[in-house]
Enzyme design. Structure first.
Site, PDB file in Angstrom:
ATOM      1  N   PHE A 141       0.815  -1.212   0.000  1.00 24.38           N
ATOM      2  CA  PHE A 141       0.000   0.000   0.000  1.00 24.38           C
ATOM      3  C   PHE A 141       0.847   1.260   0.000  1.00 24.38           C
ATOM      4  O   PHE A 141       0.401   2.311   0.417  1.00 24.38           O
ATOM      5  CB  PHE A 141      -0.949   0.001   1.201  1.00 24.38           C
ATOM      6  CG  PHE A 141      -2.056  -0.987   1.027  1.00 24.38           C
ATOM      7  CD1 PHE A 141      -3.230  -0.627   0.388  1.00 24.38           C
ATOM      8  CD2 PHE A 141      -1.908  -2.295   1.452  1.00 24.38           C
ATOM      9  CE1 PHE A 141      -4.236  -1.554   0.196  1.00 24.38           C
ATOM     10  CE2 PHE A 141      -2.905  -3.232   1.262  1.00 24.38           C
ATOM     11  CZ  PHE A 141      -4.084  -2.854   0.623  1.00 24.38           C
ATOM     12  N   SER A 142       2.060   1.126  -0.445  1.00 26.00           N
ATOM     13  CA  SER A 142       2.921   2.310  -0.423  1.00 26.00           C
ATOM     14  C   SER A 142       3.849   2.319  -1.629  1.00 26.00           C
ATOM     15  O   SER A 142       4.046   1.292  -2.278  1.00 26.00           O
ATOM     16  CB  SER A 142       3.779   2.302   0.848  1.00 26.00           C
ATOM     17  OG  SER A 142       4.686   1.221   0.798  1.00 26.00           O
ATOM     18  N   ASP A 279       7.710  -9.134  11.887  1.00 24.18           N
ATOM     19  CA  ASP A 279       7.668  -9.346  10.440  1.00 24.18           C
ATOM     20  C   ASP A 279       9.086  -9.449   9.895  1.00 24.18           C
ATOM     21  O   ASP A 279       9.451  -8.783   8.920  1.00 24.18           O
ATOM     22  CB  ASP A 279       6.902  -8.183   9.774  1.00 24.18           C
ATOM     23  CG  ASP A 279       6.406  -8.550   8.375  1.00 24.18           C
ATOM     24  OD1 ASP A 279       6.310  -9.760   8.068  1.00 24.18           O
ATOM     25  OD2 ASP A 279       6.126  -7.630   7.585  1.00 24.18           O
TER      26      ASP A 279
HETATM   27  N1  ATP Z   1      14.857   3.276   3.821  1.00 24.73           N
HETATM   28  C1  ATP Z   1      14.835   2.665   2.638  1.00 24.73           C
HETATM   29  N2  ATP Z   1      15.911   2.708   1.823  1.00 24.73           N
HETATM   30  C2  ATP Z   1      15.891   2.079   0.624  1.00 24.73           C
HETATM   31  N3  ATP Z   1      14.841   1.383   0.150  1.00 24.73           N
HETATM   32  C3  ATP Z   1      13.745   1.302   0.914  1.00 24.73           C
HETATM   33  C4  ATP Z   1      13.671   1.940   2.193  1.00 24.73           C
HETATM   34  N4  ATP Z   1      12.462   1.687   2.729  1.00 24.73           N
HETATM   35  C5  ATP Z   1      11.809   0.921   1.839  1.00 24.73           C
HETATM   36  N5  ATP Z   1      12.565   0.693   0.745  1.00 24.73           N
HETATM   37  C6  ATP Z   1      12.184  -0.117  -0.424  1.00 24.73           C
HETATM   38  O1  ATP Z   1      10.786  -0.041  -0.617  1.00 24.73           O
HETATM   39  C7  ATP Z   1      10.186  -1.343  -0.426  1.00 24.73           C
HETATM   40  C8  ATP Z   1       8.838  -1.192   0.255  1.00 24.73           C
HETATM   41  O2  ATP Z   1       8.998  -0.592   1.530  1.00 24.73           O
HETATM   42  P1  ATP Z   1       8.253  -1.101   2.834  1.00 24.73           P
HETATM   43  O3  ATP Z   1       8.534  -2.563   3.038  1.00 24.73           O
HETATM   44  O4  ATP Z   1       8.576  -0.197   3.956  1.00 24.73           O
HETATM   45  O5  ATP Z   1       6.749  -0.896   2.385  1.00 24.73           O
HETATM   46  P2  ATP Z   1       5.483  -1.603   2.961  1.00 24.73           P
HETATM   47  O6  ATP Z   1       4.291  -0.876   2.420  1.00 24.73           O
HETATM   48  O7  ATP Z   1       5.619  -1.711   4.429  1.00 24.73           O
HETATM   49  O8  ATP Z   1       5.603  -3.005   2.307  1.00 24.73           O
HETATM   50  P3  ATP Z   1       4.756  -4.301   2.628  1.00 24.73           P
HETATM   51  O9  ATP Z   1       3.604  -3.886   3.447  1.00 24.73           O
HETATM   52  O10 ATP Z   1       4.363  -4.833   1.268  1.00 24.73           O
HETATM   53  O11 ATP Z   1       5.745  -5.209   3.336  1.00 24.73           O
HETATM   54  C9  ATP Z   1      11.214  -2.108   0.397  1.00 24.73           C
HETATM   55  O12 ATP Z   1      11.065  -3.474   0.231  1.00 24.73           O
HETATM   56  C10 ATP Z   1      12.522  -1.569  -0.147  1.00 24.73           C
HETATM   57  O13 ATP Z   1      12.874  -2.200  -1.349  1.00 24.73           O
END
Ligand code: ATP
Length: 573
Positions: A141-142, A279
């Site tokens: 969702f992001s 997680d």
């Molecule tokens: N601080 C960061 N630096 C570099 N890449 C990042 C960072 N944070 C996130 N990403 C990239 O963006 C992707 C998605 O981020 P994140 O896992 O925080 O999203 P999410 O919405 O919580 O994902 P999900 O709910 O599907 O696990 C990560 O898997 C990574 O590849």
């Protein structure tokens, strides 16, 4: 050929597409959410932090503010500023240099000024303090962007580049079955209770745990506009450990230790603050890249195909191996606070005796140790400990802790490694390693390679640096093999982790349920046997239903991810 192993290795011909197809649908992800901190508490918590006194740093709006969204007026919340170069001892590349290799773009400051209209992302319109440069990741969702803080801002004094996780508000505030477009696809919404509370909880926990641990992705800032939430974090240039496992097929014991130790330090920090991550998976481990030094002499395992096994390179203790330097834990969306550090009282509970509280805390934290076990197992051999293409069988295997050290892939892995894994994948949480036992494990605390002087960082010599630059360019291109990253095998591995973590969380909840769990001591002992039996049958039915629902959602998530990744792959020129 063992079916499980075949599923997780590239270049092995199996019909994984079909397996993935069995879990297709068009309903989006539903996270298992437990908002534990009410918005007021979050605000109070955040208010106490060191926020630079600028006009923009106002409090996160209350629920009533939310009903009247602020137009183009993001709220902001800075973290205490940590130095960008906290891991300079580990990373041989400057962060800018590393970025160039990771994302193939110049890091010139003019990047901000030169952005044409075409470069403008829609999310930029409501964000004034940061410039979005390029999309670097995507969650369910992001979207995650590499961004830059505006020149002369307080954040810019510490960070040249940041990662900005952007969550669109309307995705989180849907009624059941409403249609929504997520990252280009139409989905039917499911009943999501995780709205603003969930985002604020993630932000509050991330902010709280950031200081004092260099193995946790640092929280920098939070902004909220009328349409989006923006979580600004330290940028990790290397990407996910997950991708490195897929590309290298498996990691050496030394590199596994290097990552495992850093993950252990992150978890120790969280647990000492009463926070459980819940997680842990290779996708949530990000890293800063280091120089790749090719192995002078390649060593292969019996199970390797020498034609396809990529070189992990030389491992340097304290620095890293492959491209992997400092490793940091990310994504606090499913984290949970068990007790507050100052009081050591459990969150949201009253009336427990001290011993039960301690037991419950310990139990809850053990779920992370299980996660560490799954990650270490996977790094060592390249496939997860629990897998089955039938979700109900997979869940059974996880609940019973049914895994094996499969031949021939585990034949050459040391007994020490196997012992460490088995202490982590112990079904009984009370017998399972806790974080201190893990960090003191004899296998984890030794290295196979002996450090020698010539292995130490000599990259200060500019001549050497230039030849290395060329080598890195070549290697970087190899590492960008998207066919491998988005292959059915890689997708199946991601799914296996998601399911494993969901089952572990459910088991945790089950254990903490009165009568069956550790809290049973607090239950009314006068209840008759019959009443208890009826209650238990009901509980079992509820749990089964809950598990089925969660598994169902996980199946759906997978299909969403598969489609999204295919889409992403197709969009890569
Ligand atoms: N601080 C960061 N630096 C570099 N890449 C990042 C960072 N944070 C996130 N990403 C990239 O963006 C992707 C998605 O981020 P994140 O896992 O925080 O999203 P999410 O919405 O919580 O994902 P999900 O709910 O599907 O696990 C990560 O898997 C990574 O590849």
């Amino acid at each position: 050929m063992n079916k499980i192993k075949a599923l997780f290795h590239k270049n092995k011909k199996i019909d994984t597409e079909q397996k993935i197809e069995t879990i297709t649908s068009n309903v989006p992800d539903t996270r298992i959410v437990e908002p534990e901190i009410v918005p007021l508490q979050i605000s109070a918590e955040l208010e106490t932090q060191d926020i630079p006194p600028t006009s923009e740093n106002i409090m996160i709006p209350s629920q009533s503010d939310l009903k009247q969204p602020i137009q183009n007026s993001p709220t902001s919340l800075h973290s205490s500023m940590d130095n960008d170069d906290d891991d300079s001892n580990l990373s041989l590349l400057s962060s800018d240099f590393a970025s160039e290799y990771s994302y193939g773009l110049s890091q010139d400051e003019s990047e901000i000024n030169n952005l044409s209209e075409d470069n403008l992302f829609s999310e930029q319109l409501e964000l004034s303090d940061y410039k979005l440069i390029e999309k670097i990741g995507e969650g369910a969702f992001s979207k995650v962007y590499r961004g830059k803080p505006l020149e002369n801002s307080i954040v810019a004094q510490n960070y040249k580049n940041v990662a900005i996780k952007i969550i669109k508000k309307d995705i989180l505030t849907l009624e059941d079955n409403e249609l929504v477009e997520i990252n280009g696809e139409k989905h039917k919404s499911s009943n999501r209770t995780s709205t603003r509370e969930q985002v604020l909880k993630e932000v509050a926990l991330h902010k709280q745990v950031s200081p004092g641990c260099k193995n946790i992705v640092q929280f920098i800032d939070f902004k909220e506009s009328s349409s989006y939430y923006y979580i600004i974090q330290e940028l990790l240039n290397g990407g996910e450990i997950f991708n490195e496992i897929v590309k290298l097929t498996y990691l050496s014991e030394d590199l596994t230790r290097h990552i495992g130790k850093q993950l252990g330090h992150a978890i120790k920090h969280l647990h000492s603050m009463g926070v459980v991550h819940r997680d842990i998976k290779p996708e949530n481990l990000l890293f800063n890249p280091i120089d790749f030094i090719p192995s002078p002499q390649r060593k292969f395992r019996k199970s390797d195909d020498p034609n396809t096994k990529m070189d992990e390179g030389v491992f340097r203790p304290g620095i890293g191996g492959g491209r992997i330097g400092t490793v940091k834990l990310a994504d606090f969306g499913l984290s949970k606070q068990i007790f507050q550090t100052n009081t050591k009282t459990p969150c949201g509970t009253v009336g427990y005796t001290a011993s039960e509280v301690v037991k419950d805390e310990k139990y809850s934290m053990k779920v992370d140790m299980w996660g560490i076990g799954c990650v270490i197992y996977t790094m060592l051999c390249g496939f997860p400990p629990f897998y089955d293409d039938k979700i109900n069988i997979l869940t059974e295997k996880i609940s019973r802790g049914e895994y094996t050290f499969l031949q021939p892939w585990w034949d050459e892995i040391s007994d020490g490694a196997k012992n460490c894994v088995s202490k982590l994948l112990e079904v009984d949480p009370l017998k399972r390693y806790d974080i201190d036992e893990f960090l003191n494990d004899p296998w984890l605390t030794t290295y196979d390679c002996v450090p020698s002087n010539k292995d130490k960082d000599t990259s200060s010599s500019s001549k050497k640096r230039k030849t290395k630059q060329h080598r890195r360019r070549v290697l970087f291109n190899q590492f960008m093999d998207n066919d491998v990253l988005y292959s059915p095998a890689a997708v199946a591995m991601r799914d296996a982790f998601d399911i494993s973590n969901a089952v572990a969380r459910i088991e945790e909840e089950k254990m903490l349920t009165p009568v069956y769990g550790l809290s049973s001591l607090a239950e009314d002992e006068t209840a008759s046997f019959d009443e208890e039996q009826i209650k238990e049958e009901k509980r079992q039915q509820d749990r089964q239903q809950e598990l089925e629902n969660k598994m169902f959602h996980l199946k759906l998530d997978s299909s969403t991810i598969v489609k999204r990744r295919k889409q992403k792959l197709n969009s890569i020129p």
